[in-house]
Enzyme design. Structure first.
Site, short mmCIF file in Angstrom:
data_model
loop_
_atom_site.label_atom_id
_atom_site.label_comp_id
_atom_site.label_asym_id
_atom_site.label_seq_id
_atom_site.Cartn_x
_atom_site.Cartn_y
_atom_site.Cartn_z
N ASN A 21 89.17 72.10 78.26
CA ASN A 21 89.82 73.01 79.20
C ASN A 21 88.84 73.59 80.21
O ASN A 21 89.22 73.94 81.33
CB ASN A 21 90.48 74.16 78.43
CG ASN A 21 91.67 73.71 77.63
OD1 ASN A 21 92.62 73.17 78.17
ND2 ASN A 21 91.60 73.89 76.31
N THR A 22 87.57 73.67 79.82
CA THR A 22 86.59 74.33 80.68
C THR A 22 85.57 73.35 81.26
O THR A 22 85.35 73.30 82.46
CB THR A 22 85.83 75.42 79.88
OG1 THR A 22 86.77 76.30 79.28
CG2 THR A 22 84.91 76.20 80.80
N ARG A 23 84.96 72.54 80.40
CA ARG A 23 83.91 71.63 80.84
C ARG A 23 84.11 70.25 80.22
O ARG A 23 85.02 70.04 79.41
CB ARG A 23 82.53 72.18 80.43
CG ARG A 23 82.15 73.48 81.10
CD ARG A 23 80.81 73.97 80.60
NE ARG A 23 80.80 74.21 79.16
CZ ARG A 23 79.72 74.52 78.45
NH1 ARG A 23 78.55 74.61 79.05
NH2 ARG A 23 79.80 74.73 77.16
N ILE A 24 83.23 69.33 80.60
CA ILE A 24 83.23 67.98 80.04
C ILE A 24 81.98 67.82 79.20
O ILE A 24 80.87 68.15 79.64
CB ILE A 24 83.26 66.91 81.15
CG1 ILE A 24 84.57 67.02 81.94
CG2 ILE A 24 83.11 65.51 80.56
CD1 ILE A 24 84.64 66.07 83.12
N LYS A 25 82.16 67.32 78.01
CA LYS A 25 81.04 67.02 77.12
C LYS A 25 81.05 65.53 76.83
O LYS A 25 82.11 64.94 76.63
CB LYS A 25 81.14 67.82 75.82
CG LYS A 25 81.11 69.33 76.02
CD LYS A 25 81.28 70.07 74.71
CE LYS A 25 81.31 71.57 74.93
NZ LYS A 25 81.50 72.32 73.66
N ASP A 108 92.71 66.33 71.30
CA ASP A 108 91.47 66.84 70.71
C ASP A 108 91.66 67.20 69.25
O ASP A 108 90.79 66.91 68.40
CB ASP A 108 90.95 68.04 71.51
CG ASP A 108 91.98 69.16 71.65
OD1 ASP A 108 93.20 68.90 71.52
OD2 ASP A 108 91.56 70.30 71.92
N THR A 184 82.45 102.08 75.23
CA THR A 184 83.50 101.12 75.59
C THR A 184 83.01 99.69 75.45
O THR A 184 83.69 98.84 74.86
CB THR A 184 83.98 101.37 77.04
OG1 THR A 184 84.57 102.68 77.11
CG2 THR A 184 85.02 100.34 77.45
#
Length: 256
Positions: A21-25, A108, A184
């Site tokens: 979803n974020t990067r390619i490995k 996946d 916080t």
């Protein structure tokens, strides 16, 4: 180790590509051994693959598992040089998929489950993938895929606190100094990180109540960060998805 994995011998190299979803490995495999790994952004796909193929000229097959927004055409430009293999729901897997909606099960998660079956035969397995989302996948000792769970990953939890409130800051992952946050920022770190850890231990304990013995595999981008914080004994392997993609492809070749 499974006799299948012992006996399979590759005469050439494989480039395994996981589009998340974020990067390619990706990783170059020879005889089940990772020669080199790569992590890059989606807009770098073609350039990076060109570099990899130039460096490792014995690569014969490119194997892709994708849950991200990249089209097949982006890979097919390399079809004149190597064989392109997309892992899909139509392929044979080493487990029986008992998911109520089998075609909605992410590739996946299917690849991870296949890897668990092939690397840990004849036992119950729980695969936890701590990435953008945290996925839990359970395959019993009879190789039945039963299902699991999906929850937001660490980064999504930080982002949601910032995006859906008026004043909470956007933080990056940090190990909480104490479970009682006295500011916080510290409260957010405690809530996110400890929340994920308690969630994982809670799920594992629920499985323990029903299954007396099983192997727990933890992987994903946040797997190393979380591994030492869990109370339960786990097998942590940040490369498990890429290794599973390699083994799934081998299984596919053997069973075609």
């Amino acid at each position: 180790m499974n006799s299948y994995l012992r006996n399979f011998n590759l005469s050439s190299m494989i480039l395994a590509v996981d589009v998340g979803n974020t990067r390619i490995k990706s990783a170059v495999f020879e005889n089940n051994i990772i020669l080199e790994q790569f992590v890059f952004e989606k807009n770098e796909l073609q350039k990076k693959i060109e570099i990899i193929l130039k460096k490792h000229q014995n690569i014969s097959d490119l194997v892709v598992a994708s849950v991200g927004s990249i089209s097949k055409e982006d890979f097919l430009v390399f079809e004149k040089d190597i064989k392109i293999n997309f892992i899909s729901h139509q392929d044979q897997f080493p487990f029986q998929n008992l998911y109520e909606t089998p075609l909605t099960l992410g590739i996946d998660r299917m690849v991870l489950s296949a890897g668990a079956v092939l690397q840990f035969p004849k036992q119950n397995r729980l695969v936890i993938d701590a990435g953008t989302c945290i996925t839990y996948d359970f395959i019993d000792e009879n190789n039945n895929y039963l299902g699991g769970a999906i929850s937001p990953g660490i980064r999504l939890r930080y982002e949601s606190l910032h995006n859906y409130t008026a004043k909470l800051p956007l933080l990056t992952v940090e190990n909480p100094e104490n479970f009682i946050g006295n500011s916080t920022n510290k409260s957010i770190h405690s809530g996110v990180v400890n929340g994920v850890v308690h969630e994982m231990d809670g799920f594992i304990n629920q499985y323990k109540e029903q299954y007396s013995k099983f192997t727990i595999i933890l992987t994903g981008g946040d797997g190393v960060f979380l591994a030492k914080r869990l109370k339960n004994t786990i097998f942590a392997n940040s490369n498990f998805l890429l290794e599973s993609l390699n083994h799934t492809f081998q299984y596919k070749i053997k069973n075609d």
